[in-house]
Design a protein around this motif. Structure first.
Motif, PDB file in Angstrom:
ATOM      1  N   CYS A  20      -2.535   5.168  10.330  1.00  0.00           N
ATOM      2  CA  CYS A  20      -1.481   4.147  10.257  1.00  0.00           C
ATOM      3  C   CYS A  20      -1.703   3.246   9.055  1.00  0.00           C
ATOM      4  O   CYS A  20      -0.750   2.821   8.400  1.00  0.00           O
ATOM      5  CB  CYS A  20      -1.455   3.305  11.528  1.00  0.00           C
ATOM      6  SG  CYS A  20      -0.629   4.109  12.877  1.00  0.00           S
ATOM      7  N   THR A  21      -2.966   2.936   8.772  1.00  0.00           N
ATOM      8  CA  THR A  21      -3.244   2.128   7.601  1.00  0.00           C
ATOM      9  C   THR A  21      -2.784   2.841   6.339  1.00  0.00           C
ATOM     10  O   THR A  21      -2.169   2.247   5.455  1.00  0.00           O
ATOM     11  CB  THR A  21      -4.749   1.855   7.497  1.00  0.00           C
ATOM     12  OG1 THR A  21      -5.154   1.286   8.705  1.00  0.00           O
ATOM     13  CG2 THR A  21      -5.051   0.930   6.351  1.00  0.00           C
ATOM     14  N   GLY A  24       0.864   2.747   6.141  1.00  0.00           N
ATOM     15  CA  GLY A  24       1.446   1.407   6.236  1.00  0.00           C
ATOM     16  C   GLY A  24       2.251   0.996   5.011  1.00  0.00           C
ATOM     17  O   GLY A  24       3.180   0.213   5.131  1.00  0.00           O
ATOM     18  N   CYS A  31       4.496   5.272  11.265  1.00  0.00           N
ATOM     19  CA  CYS A  31       3.411   4.678  12.040  1.00  0.00           C
ATOM     20  C   CYS A  31       3.642   4.827  13.535  1.00  0.00           C
ATOM     21  O   CYS A  31       2.722   5.116  14.290  1.00  0.00           O
ATOM     22  CB  CYS A  31       3.265   3.195  11.708  1.00  0.00           C
ATOM     23  SG  CYS A  31       2.609   2.941  10.077  1.00  0.00           S
ATOM     24  N   GLY A 118       2.444  -1.071   9.651  1.00  0.00           N
ATOM     25  CA  GLY A 118       1.139  -0.442   9.424  1.00  0.00           C
ATOM     26  C   GLY A 118       0.026  -1.216  10.091  1.00  0.00           C
ATOM     27  O   GLY A 118      -0.661  -0.699  10.975  1.00  0.00           O
ATOM     28  N   PRO A 119      -0.165  -2.494   9.690  1.00  0.00           N
ATOM     29  CA  PRO A 119      -1.221  -3.269  10.339  1.00  0.00           C
ATOM     30  C   PRO A 119      -1.027  -3.372  11.846  1.00  0.00           C
ATOM     31  O   PRO A 119      -1.996  -3.293  12.596  1.00  0.00           O
ATOM     32  CB  PRO A 119      -1.091  -4.661   9.708  1.00  0.00           C
ATOM     33  CG  PRO A 119      -0.204  -4.527   8.551  1.00  0.00           C
ATOM     34  CD  PRO A 119       0.449  -3.198   8.585  1.00  0.00           C
ATOM     35  N   THR A 122      -2.145  -0.186  13.457  1.00  0.00           N
ATOM     36  CA  THR A 122      -3.584  -0.037  13.289  1.00  0.00           C
ATOM     37  C   THR A 122      -4.325  -0.884  14.322  1.00  0.00           C
ATOM     38  O   THR A 122      -5.191  -0.400  15.051  1.00  0.00           O
ATOM     39  CB  THR A 122      -3.988  -0.491  11.871  1.00  0.00           C
ATOM     40  OG1 THR A 122      -3.211   0.220  10.925  1.00  0.00           O
ATOM     41  CG2 THR A 122      -5.451  -0.252  11.637  1.00  0.00           C
TER      42      THR A 122
ATOM     43  N   ILE E  80      -7.680  -5.909   8.043  1.00  0.00           N
ATOM     44  CA  ILE E  80      -6.276  -5.641   8.382  1.00  0.00           C
ATOM     45  C   ILE E  80      -5.638  -6.889   8.989  1.00  0.00           C
ATOM     46  O   ILE E  80      -4.528  -7.291   8.616  1.00  0.00           O
ATOM     47  CB  ILE E  80      -6.200  -4.496   9.409  1.00  0.00           C
ATOM     48  CG1 ILE E  80      -6.778  -3.219   8.844  1.00  0.00           C
ATOM     49  CG2 ILE E  80      -4.765  -4.308   9.877  1.00  0.00           C
ATOM     50  CD1 ILE E  80      -5.853  -2.417   8.039  1.00  0.00           C
ATOM     51  N   ILE E 174      -7.682  -1.661   1.012  1.00  0.00           N
ATOM     52  CA  ILE E 174      -7.517  -1.345   2.433  1.00  0.00           C
ATOM     53  C   ILE E 174      -7.534   0.161   2.660  1.00  0.00           C
ATOM     54  O   ILE E 174      -8.097   0.664   3.623  1.00  0.00           O
ATOM     55  CB  ILE E 174      -6.211  -1.989   2.954  1.00  0.00           C
ATOM     56  CG1 ILE E 174      -6.402  -3.497   3.081  1.00  0.00           C
ATOM     57  CG2 ILE E 174      -5.814  -1.414   4.283  1.00  0.00           C
ATOM     58  CD1 ILE E 174      -7.522  -3.908   4.016  1.00  0.00           C
ATOM     59  N   GLY E 178     -10.203   2.273   4.957  1.00  0.00           N
ATOM     60  CA  GLY E 178      -9.897   3.352   5.891  1.00  0.00           C
ATOM     61  C   GLY E 178     -10.710   4.593   5.580  1.00  0.00           C
ATOM     62  O   GLY E 178     -11.205   5.259   6.489  1.00  0.00           O
TER      63      GLY E 178
END
Lengths: 519, 196, 494, 83, 252
Positions: A20-21, A24, A31, A118-119, A122, E80, E174, E178
Motif C-alpha cells: 500500500c505504501t 500510495g 490500495c 496509501g498511508p 498501510t 507513515i 518512504i 518499505g
C-alpha cells in the motif's frame, strides 16, 4: 504451507501494508483492493489455524519463530507464538472485523482523508498485524512491541482526521504511553524475578519457586494490570477514548472501537490466566478486593455518561467504556461463568460494536451529522441500514437471540454464583440504561414522533416530512453489505453460541475454575 | 529488610542508589506528563519517563565485574580460528543440515562457554529489549510531535488549557478568537467545510 | 403420555414470518393483496394449531427441538394441553382480529399499515412461541420477542401521547424482564447443577425444592413480577398506557395475546416449575393470593372512575388477569383449571368489548363512555355484542365467563380460602357496576340535541368490523357449551 | 567508594538535575537542548554499566535525533511555555 | 491537575520503592535475571549457534528477530503516520506559507556548509562501518541507520530542506523504508518457504553454500541492512516533515 498458517496471519497484512505504501503515490485506487485481499489471506490463515488448533490434541499450537525449537533450546530463547483456543478465537475476531471494515472503508477513506489512501491502508493493515499478533504471541516483551505497533498505528489513524481528532490523539498518546510503559515496567519486574520472558516460562518459574509472596511480583502484577487497564480505557482512565473515537475518521473508529479495548481485555485474561496463573492472580489481596468495586463504579458512571450524550458516536464510545467494565468484572469475579462471559463478551462485543459503528458511519455520511436530531425518520430512507443497526443495538441491550444476550447471561450467572450482587446490579443498571438509549434512538429513527402534538385527520395519517426526508435512499452497497454481514454475525454468534462456548470451555478446563455448586 | 536500624533507608540509598534514581526519574517524568500544561513539556516528560524504565532494565543486565556482552577473543569460538576453518564450512552445512542443535557437539572447534566464563559477561537480553524500547520511544515522540504541530496548526497554541478552551468554543459554534495566524484559521475553516 | 416428534409447532411459529415476507412485498400499494395474505396466514396458522388438538386430546405431547441454547438447555417447542388451549384461542382470535383490522384501519385511513400488519404477524409468532415453549429459557426468548415486536404497534400513532405510552410500555416490560426475570433464570440455572436441570416444564417440575424455602419465595416473587405482562399490581401501569395503540392491537394483544402470555407464563411457573404440591407447602405463598386479590379489587375500583372506554376496559383487563393469577396461586387443581379456563373465557369476552369500542370509534369517533348515549339504536349489532361481552366478563350463565369463575371459586374453597370467594363475589359486583352502565347508556339514554346534529349520518361500523365482533360475541356462548373440551385440555397438563 | 562509583553517583545526580531543568525552564528550546544533555548523560551511564549497544543507540537516537525533532517542532510552534 | 499528579506520583513511587526492597542485590550474577537458562544461553551459546561475537546483535537480529522486525515496523509506522498527520491535501497543499517573523537570512552560512560538506561523507562512512561491523562491535542496523539519517538531516540543517531532498526525496524515502521492511520480512519469508519457521535463517543454508550457523550470521547482516534502510529514510522523513510543518519545503 498449512503448518505456517500462523505466519500468514501477520505476514499477509504486513506485506499488504508495504505494498500500500508503494501504491500510495500514483495508484491510490489500488490500495483498497490490496488491503481487502491481504486481509482475506490473513483470514484464511486464521481459519486454518483455528482448524488446526481444534484438531490438535492439546488444543494449542506452538510456532517458534526463528526455528529456536523447544527440543534443542531452552524455552524462551526465541520468540514463541502460541495459538491456543482463546488467542485464536480473539485473533479470528480481530481479522474478521478488520476484513469487514476494510470492505466498508472504500468510500469513506477517499472522502474523509483525501489523497491519504496509501498511508491510511498501510496503517490500517499494520494495526491489524499488531492486534492479531497480540492475540497469538507467547512472549511478554513481544507483546509490548506489538501493543506499541497497534498504539502507534492507532495514533496515526485517528490524528489523520480533523483537528479535533488530533487534539484527542494527544491525550491518547500520553495515556497510551503511560499504559504501555507501566506494562513494560511490570514485564521488567517479571524478568527480574523469573529470568525469562516467555509466558509459559514465567508461569513455570512462579510455580516452581513459589514467588507468590514476593513483593516484586505483586508490584509487577499491579503495574501490568494498571498498564492494561489504562490501555483498555477502564473507567477512571477512559478520558482519551470518547473524543478520540468519536472524532476519528469513520473507518478508523469502525476498526479501533470494536477491537482495541477488546484485545486489551484479552491481554488481561492472558496475563491473569497464563502468565501469573489463577492462584497468583485471584489470591485475596487489596487489589483483587478493590477491583470489583472499581468495576461497579466504572459501569455505572460510564452508563450514566452515555445517557447524557446527544451525539450518536459519542454515546457509543461511552457504551464501550461501560462494556469494558463488564468484561473486567467478569474476569475478576473469578469463576467459570464469569470468565466464559468475559471471553464470550469480548467476541460478541467486538461484533456488535462493529455493527453499531458501521451503522453510525453510514448515518454520518448520509445525514452529515451523528447528532440525535439528525436521525428523525431515517428508517424510511434506509430500512436495511437501520435494521442492521438495530440488531447491534438489541445485542448491546442483551435481547435474545443476539450474541449480547448470551454474554450477559454468563456474566450475570457468574456474578450470582460468586455472590457479587453489586456487580449484578451494576450490570442490570447499565442494561436498563442501554434500553433507554436504544429505544430512544429507535423512537427517533423508526417512528419519528411528531413533536407538535396536533392531530392529523382522525389523529392518524402520515408525518408531513418533506419528500427528500422520506425518499428511499439506501447506503451504497460497499457500506451496506459489511453492515448487514456484521449484523448477521451478531445473530449467528448468538445462535451458535454453544460452539463458541465449547471452545472457550475446553480452554478453561485445565484451570479448574469454580463452577456451580456441588449438589 | 526492616531488621536493622534504618535498614530500609540505608539499603535504598546506598546499595540501591541506581534503583532509587530510576524511581526518581520515572516519577519526574510521570508528574510532567500529567501536570504540565505545555504539550511539548509533556512530551519531554514522556521521554524522561521512558528512559527511566530503560535505565531500570539496563540495571538488570549489570553483573559485578562483568564485561560488555561481546566475546573476548579467547572466548570467541570462532575468533581467530575462524579463517583457518573457513574452507571446510560448506562440508559442515551438508553434514548438519538436519539437526542444527546437535551440530555443535561434533564440531570439535566450537564449544559453548562454561558457567565460569558466562559470568564474565553482562546479560545481553535487557540490552536487546531496550534497543527496541528506545526505538519505540523515538517513534512515539515523533508521532506525538506531529500531533502537536497539527494541534498548533488548528488552534494556534500548544498550551493544554487554551486548546481545551478553543475546542469548547468551537463546539459551541463561536469562532475561535485565539491568536492564531489568519492563514491557519482560514485553512482550518476550509477543512471543516470539507468535512461537512 | 407419548411424545410425538413433529414439525407442526414450528410451522405454526414460522407461518407469520412467511406472512411477513408477503406483507412487506405487497406493501402499501397492493393493500388488498397484503390483507389477503394476512388473513390467509391467520387461517393457516389457526388450522395448523387446531389440527394438533386431537393428538393432544389423545394424551400426547408434540415436541420439536429447534436448537441448543446452552449446553443442556435446548430451544424446545412442546405442545401440551395448556399450551394448545392458549395457542388455539390466540390463533383463532387472530383471524377475527385480522378481518377487524382491515375494517378499522381502512375506516380511519391509518398510515403505515404495512408496518402495522408486519409487526402484528411477528407478535403472533412470538405468542405461539410462548404457548409452545417447553422450558423457561425458551419462554423467555419469545417473551422478549413479544415485548419488542409490539413496541411499534403501541407507538403506531407517532404523536406525543403514543411516545409516552410506548416509553412506559417498554420500560415496564423490559425493566421487569431484564432486571427480575433474567437474574431469576440465571439463578436457577447456576444452582440447579449448572444447567443440568433445564427447568423443563415436563421433567423438572418441583426441582426448585433444592433451594431453601426463603429463596423459593424470592424466586416466586421474581418470576411473578418478572412476567410483568401479567399485569399484577404494582407493575400494571404499562397496560392502560398501551391503550394509545390502534384498537385491533388493544383488542388482540392487550386483551388476549400479550397479557395472556403474561399470565400464561405465571401459571407455567406456578404449576410446572414449582408444582402445585411444592407451592402449597411454601410459607409465603399466601402473599401472592393477597396481591392477586388486591389487584382484582383495586383495578375494578379504578375502572369505575374511568370515562375513556378503552382505559376502562384496560383496568378491567388488569382485574381479570388478577383472577387468572389468583387461580394459579390457590395451588389447587380446580384453581389451576379455572385459571386456564379464564384465559380462554376472558379472551373471548374482552376481545368482543374492545372490538366494540373500536367499532364505535370508527363509526362515530367517540372515545368516552359519557358520549355513548343513544348509540345503541344506531349501532345495534355492536352494542348488542358489547352487552354479551360484558355479561360474559361479569360471569353470568350461559356465558363462558361463568364457568371459569365457578372453577375459581371451587378452587378457593378447595384450598380453604373462603374469603377469596367473597373477593370474587365483590369483584363481580364491581364488574357489573363498571361494565353494564356502558350498554345501559347506549341503549336507554337519549341523545342530546346538539349531539344529534353531528350524529346524523352515523350508522353501523364497516362490515369487516361488525362480523368479527358478532362472531366473538357468539363465541362467548359457544365456550359455555363447549367448555368440556377446554377443561379436558386444561386438565391434561396437570 | 571507588572512582567508578563516584562517577556513577555523579552522573545519577546530574541526570535528575538535567531532568528537572528540562521540565522547569520556560524556553522550550533550552528545554530541548537540556533534554539532549540528559540523554547524553544517560548514555554515559549505560556505557559505564556495560550496555554499549544501548548507549550507542541512545547517543544517536536520544541525544541526537530526538533532540533535533524536538527543536524542529519548537521552531515551528512557539518557544515559550507557560510552565 | 497538579494535585492529581502528585497523588499519582506518590502512589506509583510508593509501589516502586516497595518493590525495590525486594530486588536482587546490585550486579548480582546469581540474580534470577542473570542466572536463568535463557540469559545464560545467550551468553554461552551465541557463538555456537550463530558465530556472532556481539551477543546483543545476535539476540537482537536472530533469537529475538521477530521483535526487531516489529521494531522496524514501528519506525516505519512512525514515518507513515507523521507524514499522514501533517500532510496537507487539496487547496491547503498549494498555498504558499507565510514568511515567519524571525526568518532573517535564507542564505546558508558559508562556514557551516563547508564544514558539513567535509563531515557528511565521514559520517556516512562511519554509518556504513557501524552497520557492517555490528556483528563484532557495538552497533548494527539501528545505530548505523540513525547515523546515516542524521547525515541527511545535517544537510537539511546546513542548507535547507530542498537541498537534502535533492539527495533523498521524502517520497522516495518512504518507498525505501518499505523496501527495508521487505528485506527483513522477505528474508523471514524466504526461510519459511525453504521449510523452516518464519525468520529461521538457518534454512537459508539450503540455497547458499554456507553452514547453518554462517547462514544465520549472514542473514543477520541482511536484516540489519533492511533495518538500516528503514531507519535512515524514516528518520530523515520525520525530520523533513516536522521541520516544515508537513509542507516538505523550506528549512527550519
Amino acid at each position: 504451507m498449512s503448518e505456517n498458517s500462523i505466519a500468514l496471519i501477520f505476514a499477509c497484512p504486513l506485506f499488504g501494508a508495504v505494498l500500500c505504501t508503494f501504491l500510495g503515490g500514483a495508484k491510490r485506487a489500488l490500495c483498497h483492493p490490496v488491503a481487502v485481499v491481504s486481509l482475506g489471506g490473513a483470514l484464511w490463515g486464521g481459519i486454518e489455524t483455528l482448524r488446526r488448533v481444534v484438531a490438535s490434541e492439546s488444543h494449542e499450537i506452538s510456532y517458534l519463530l526463528g526455528g529456536w525449537t523447544l527440543d534443542s533450546y531452552p524455552r524462551g530463547v526465541g520468540i514463541e507464538f502460541r495459538a491456543d483456543l482463546l488467542g485464536t478465537l480473539i485473533m479470528l475476531v480481530v481479522i474478521g472485523v478488520a476484513f469487514l471494515v476494510a470492505l466498508y472503508s472504500k468510500l469513506t477513506v477517499s472522502e474523509e482523508t483525501p489523497e491519504k489512501e496509501g498511508p491510511f491502508y498501510t496503517l490500517f493493515l499494520l494495526q491489524v498485524t499488531g492486534l492479531a499478533g497480540i492475540c497469538l504471541t507467547g512472549d511478554a516483551f513481544n507483546l509490548y512491541v506489538l501493543i506499541e505497533v497497534a498504539a502507534l498505528t492507532g495514533y496515526g489513524l485517528i490524528a489523520m482526521g480533523s483537528a479535533r481528532a488530533a487534539a484527542a490523539t494527544f491525550n491518547y498518546v500520553i495515556l497510551g504511553t503511560i499504559g504501555a510503559s507501566f506494562y513494560l515496567l511490570g514485564v521488567g519486574y517479571l524478568y527480574m524475578k523469573t529470568g525469562t520472558l516467555n509466558m509459559v516460562g514465567i508461569q513455570e518459574v512462579i510455580v516452581q519457586q513459589d514467588l507468590a509472596d514476593s513483593a516484586t511480583m505483586q508490584v509487577a502484577f499491579v503495574f501490568i494490570g494498571l498498564g492494561i487497564l489504562i490501555k483498555m480505557a477502564f473507567f477512571p482512565f477512559h478520558a482519551w477514548l470518547p473524543n478520540a473515537y468519536s472524532h476519528a475518521p469513520t473507518s478508523t473508529s469502525c476498526l479501533l472501537a470494536p477491537l482495541v479495548t477488546k484485545v486489551m481485555i484479552y491481554v488481561m485474561i492472558r496475563m491473569t490466566l497464563t502468565v501469573f496463573g489463577v492462584d497468583f492472580s485471584f489470591e485475596e489481596t487489596l487489589w483483587t478486593k478493590l477491583l470489583p468495586w472499581l468495576v461497579v463504579v466504572a459501569i455505572v458512571c460510564a452508563a450514566t455518561m452515555a445517557l447524557a450524550q446527544r451525539d450518536l458516536k459519542k454515546m457509543l464510545t461511552y457504551l464501550i467504556v461501560a462494556e469494558v467494565g463488564y468484561m473486567v468484572g467478569g474476569v475478576w469475579i473469578y469463576n467459570y461463568y464469569g470468565l466464559v462471559g468475559s471471553i464470550f463478551h469480548v467476541i460478541s462485543d467486538a461484533c456488535m460494536t462493529l455493527c453499531l459503528f458501521l451503522g453510525a458511519g453510514i448515518i454520518l455520511r448520509k445525514v452529515g451529522t451523528s447528532h440525535f436530531d439528525g436521525l428523525k425518520g431515517l428508517f424510511r430512507r434506509m430500512p436495511l441500514t437501520m435494521t442492521g443497526f438495530f440488531v447491534g443495538g438489541f445485542s448491546i441491550i442483551g435481547l435474545p437471540p443476539t450474541c449480547g444476550f448470551f454474554s450477559k447471561w454468563y456474566l450475570i450467572t457468574g456474578g450470582m454464583l460468586a455472590e457479587r450482587w453489586e456487580y449484578v446490579v451494576a450490570l442490570l443498571f447499565s442494561t436498563m440504561v442501554m434500553v433507554v438509549l436504544f429505544f430512544r434512538l429507535i423512537e427517533r429513527i423508526h417512528l419519528a414522533v411528531k413533536e407538535s402534538g396536533e392531530e392529523f385527520g382522525h389523529g392518524h395519517g402520515d408525518l408531513d416530512l418533506p419528500e427528500n426526508e422520506t425518499r428511499f435512499d439506501e447506503a451504497p452497497l460497499s457500506m451496506l453489505i459489511p453492515l448487514l454481514l456484521s449484523a448477521a454475525v451478531v445473530l449467528l454468534i448468538g445462535i451458535y453460541n454453544q460452539d463458541v462456548v465449547n471452545l472457550v470451555e475446553s480452554f478453561l478446563e485445565p484451570l479448574n475454575l469454580p463452577k456451580g455448586t456441588d449438589r | 529488610m526492616f531488621g536493622e536500624d534504618g535498614g530500609l533507608l540505608r539499603e535504598l540509598l546506598v546499595e540501591r542508589f541506581n534503583y532509587c534514581i530510576y524511581v526518581v526519574l520515572l516519577l519526574i517524568g510521570l508528574y510532567a506528563m500529567i501536570a504540565k500544561n505545555n504539550l511539548i513539556k509533556k512530551l519531554i516528560g514522556m521521554s524522561i519517563f521512558q528512559t527511566a524504565i530503560i535505565l531500570f532494565y539496563v540495571s538488570l543486565g549489570v553483573k559485578e565485574g562483568a564485561s560488555i556482552p561481546i566475546y573476548k577473543p579467547e572466548h570467541d569460538p570462532h575468533g581467530h580460528h575462524a579463517e583457518d576453518h573457513a574452507d571446510h564450512k560448506p562440508k559442515d552445512a551438508n553434514a548438519s543440515s538436519s539437526a542444527s542443535a546437535d551440530a555443535h557437539d561434533d564440531h570439535h572447534e566450537v564449544q559453548a562457554l562454561t558457567d565460569e566464563q558466562t559470568r564474565q559477561y553482562a546479560n545481553p537480553l535487557p540490552h536487546v529489549l531496550m534497543l527496541t524500547a528506545i526505538v519505540v520511544g523515538v517513534a512515539t515522540l515523533g508521532v506525538a510531535l506531529a500531533v502537536v504541530q497539527r494541534i498548533y496548526r488548528a488552534y494556534g497554541t500548544i498550551e493544554e488549557d487554551e486548546v481545551m478552551k478553543a475546542i469548547m468554543e468551537e463546539s459551541q459554534g463561536i469562532p475561535s478568537t485565539k491568536g492564531s495566524p489568519k492563514s491557519k484559521k482560514g485553512a482550518s475553516k476550509k477543512r471543516k467545510a470539507k468535512k461537512a | 403420555m407419548e411424545v410425538i416428534q413433529d414439525t407442526r409447532p414450528l410451522i405454526a411459529l414460522l407461518a407469520p414470518f412467511v406472512g411477513v415476507v408477503g406483507i412487506v412485498w405487497a406493501g402499501e400499494k397492493r393493500a388488498n393483496l397484503r390483507e389477503t395474505i394476512t388473513l390467509l396466514t391467520g387461517i393457516f396458522q389457526a388450522s395448523v394449531v387446531l389440527s394438533m388438538i386431537p393428538l393432544v386430546l389423545a394424551d400426547n405431547v408434540i415436541e420439536f427441538h429447534v436448537w441448543q441454547i446452552f449446553t443442556n438447555v435446548p430451544l424446545l417447542l412442546r405442545v401440551d394441553g395448556f399450551g394448545i388451549t392458549f395457542a388455539a384461542v390466540a390463533s383463532v382470535l387472530w383471524i377475527a382480529t385480522s378481518l377487524y383490522s382491515i375494517g378499522y384501519m381502512r375506516g380511519l385511513h391509518e398510515h403505515a399499515q404495512t408496518r402495522f400488519y408486519t409487526f402484528f404477524a411477528i407478535s403472533m409468532s412470538a405468542t405461539m412461541g410462548v404457548a409452545f415453549s417447553a422450558n423457561l429459557l425458551t419462554i423467555y426468548f419469545f417473551y422478549e420477542m413479544l415485548s419488542v415486536s409490539t413496541f411499534p404497534l403501541v407507538t403506531h400513532m407517532q404523536n406525543k401521547e403514543a411516545r409516552t405510552g410506548g416509553r412506559t410500555y417498554l420500560s415496564y416490560l423490559l425493566f421487569t424482564s431484564l432486571c427480575l426475570l433474567l437474574p431469576a433464570l440465571s439463578w436457577c440455572y447456576v444452582w440447579l447443577d449448572g444447567g443440568a436441570v433445564t427447568m423443563d416444564f415436563l421433567a423438572d417440575t418441583g426441582k426448585i425444592s433444592f433451594f431453601s424455602s426463603h429463596t423459593q419465595l424470592v424466586l416466586l416473587l421474581l418470576f411473578t413480577f418478572g412476567f410483568a405482562k401479567a399485569g399484577l399490581m404494582p407493575v400494571h401501569s404499562w397496560l392502560p398506557n398501551a391503550m394509545v395503540a390502534p384498537t385491533p392491537v388493544s383488542a388482540l394483544l392487550h386483551a388476549v395475546a400479550v397479557v395472556k402470555v403474561g399470565v400464561f407464563c405465571v401459571i407455567r411457573v406456578y404449576s410446572d416449575v414449582f408444582g402445585i404440591d411444592l407451592l402449597r407447602g411454601l410459607d409465603g405463598e399466601r402473599i401472592m393470593i393477597w396481591i392477586a386479590c388486591a389487584t382484582i379489587l383495586i383495578s375494578s375500583l379504578i375502572a369505575l372512575s374511568q370515562d375513556n372506554l378503552k382505559r376502562r376496559l384496560a383496568f378491567s383487563t388488569i382485574g381479570q388477569l388478577g383472577y387468572v393469577v389468583l387461580g394459579a396461586t390457590l395451588a389447587t387443581k380446580q384453581g389451576m383449571g379455572g385459571a386456564v379456563l379464564h384465559i380462554a373465557m376472558h379472551a373471548c369476552g374482552k376481545i368482543t368489548l374492545f372490538f366494540c369500542a373500536g367499532a364505535i370509534f370508527v363509526a362515530s369517533g367517540k372515545k368516552y363512555v359519557s358520549q355513548l348515549r343513544g348509540l345503541g339504536r344506531k349501532m345495534p349489532f355492536t352494542m348488542g355484542a358489547f352487552l354479551i361481552g360484558s355479561l360474559s366478563v361479569i360471569g353470568l350463565p350461559p356465558l363462558g365467563g361463568f364457568i371459569s369463575k365457578w372453577y375459581l371459586a371451587l378452587g378457593a374453597l378447595d384450598g380453604g380460602y373462603f374469603w377469596v370467594v367473597v373477593v370474587l363475589l365483590v369483584s363481580s359486583m364491581l364488574n357489573v357496576f363498571y361494565l353494564l352502565p356502558v350498554a345501559v347508556t347506549a341503549f336507554f339514554r337519549d341523545r342530546d340535541e346538539e349531539e344529534d346534529e353531528d350524529g346524523k349520518g352515523m350508522k353501523e361500523a364497516p362490515w369487516q368490523c361488525v362480523i368479527p365482533l358478532t362472531c366473538t360475541a357468539l363465541g362467548c356462548f359457544g365456550l359455555f357449551f363447549f367448555s368440556d373440551v377446554l377443561l379436558q385440555l386444561a386438565g391434561l397438563g396437570h | 567508594m571507588s572512582g567508578l562509583e563516584l562517577f556513577n553517583v555523579f552522573i545519577l545526580v546530574f541526570l535528575v538535575v538535567a531532568a528537572v531543568i528540562a521540565l522547569r525552564v520556560k524556553d522550550l528550546l533550552i528545554a530541548s537542548v537540556v533534554f539532549g544533555i540528559y540523554s547524553f548523560l544517560m548514555c554515559l551511564l549505560w556505557a559505564e554499566m556495560g550496555a554499549v549497544d544501548v548507549a550507542f543507540t541512545e547517543a544517536a537516537v536520544g541525544a541526537g535525533v530526538s533532540a533535533v525533532f524536538l527543536i524542529a517542532t519548537v521552531f515551528n510552534v512557539k518557544r515559550d511555555s507557560s510552565d | 491537575m497538579r494535585k492529581l499528579a502528585v497523588a499519582v506520583v506518590v502512589l506509583t513511587g510508593g509501589l516502586l520503592l516497595y518493590a525495590a526492597t525486594d530486588f536482587a542485590a546490585w550486579g548480582d550474577p546469581e540474580s534470577p535475571a542473570s542466572d536463568s537458562d535463557v540469559s545464560k544461553h545467550f551468553i554461552a551459546e551465541t557463538g555456537v549457534d550463530t558465530e556472532v561475537p556481539n551477543m546483543v546483535t545476535a539476540v537482537l537480529a536472530d533469537y529475538r528477530g521477530f521483535d526487531t522486525m516489529f521494531e522496524t515496523v514501528v519506525i516505519f509506522i512512525a514515518g507513515i503516520a507523521i507524514l499522514a498527520i501533517l500532510k496537507l491535501t487539496g487547496k491547503d497543499a498549494t498555498k504558499t506559507p507565510g514568511k515567519r517573523k524571525d526568518e532573517v537570512d535564507d542564505a546558508p552560512d558559508l562556514i557551516v556548509t563547508h564544514t558539513v560538506r567535509l563531515l557528511v561523507p565521514i559520517i556516512q562512512l562511519f554509518a556504513f562501518y557501524v552497520l557492517a561491523h555490528g556483528h563484532v562491535s557495538p552497533g548494527g542496523g539501528f545505530q548505523g541507520g540513525v547515523i546515516m539519517g542524521a547525515s541527511f538531516i545535517l544537510v537539511a540543517l546546513a542548507w535547507d530542506l530542498p537541498r537534502a531532498m535533492d539527495r533523498l526525496s521524502v517520497d522516495r524515502a518512504i518507498l525505501l523504508a518499505g523496501v527495508g521492511i521487505l528485506i527483513y520480512a522477505g528474508i523471514g519469508l524466504l526461510a519459511m518457504f525453504l521449510g523452516g519457521e518464519f525468520l529461521d535463517y538457518a534454512e537459508l543454508s539450503t540455497i547458499f553454500p554456507v553452514s547453518r550457523e554462517m547462514a544465520r550470521y549472514h542473514a543477520m547482516l541482511g536484516v540489519e541492512i533492511g533495518v538500516a534502510f528503514t531507519v535512515t529514510t524514516v528518520m530523515f522523513a520525520i525530520y523533513a516533515s516536522l521541520s516544515s510543518k508537513g509542507r516538505l519545503e523550506g528549512g527550519l
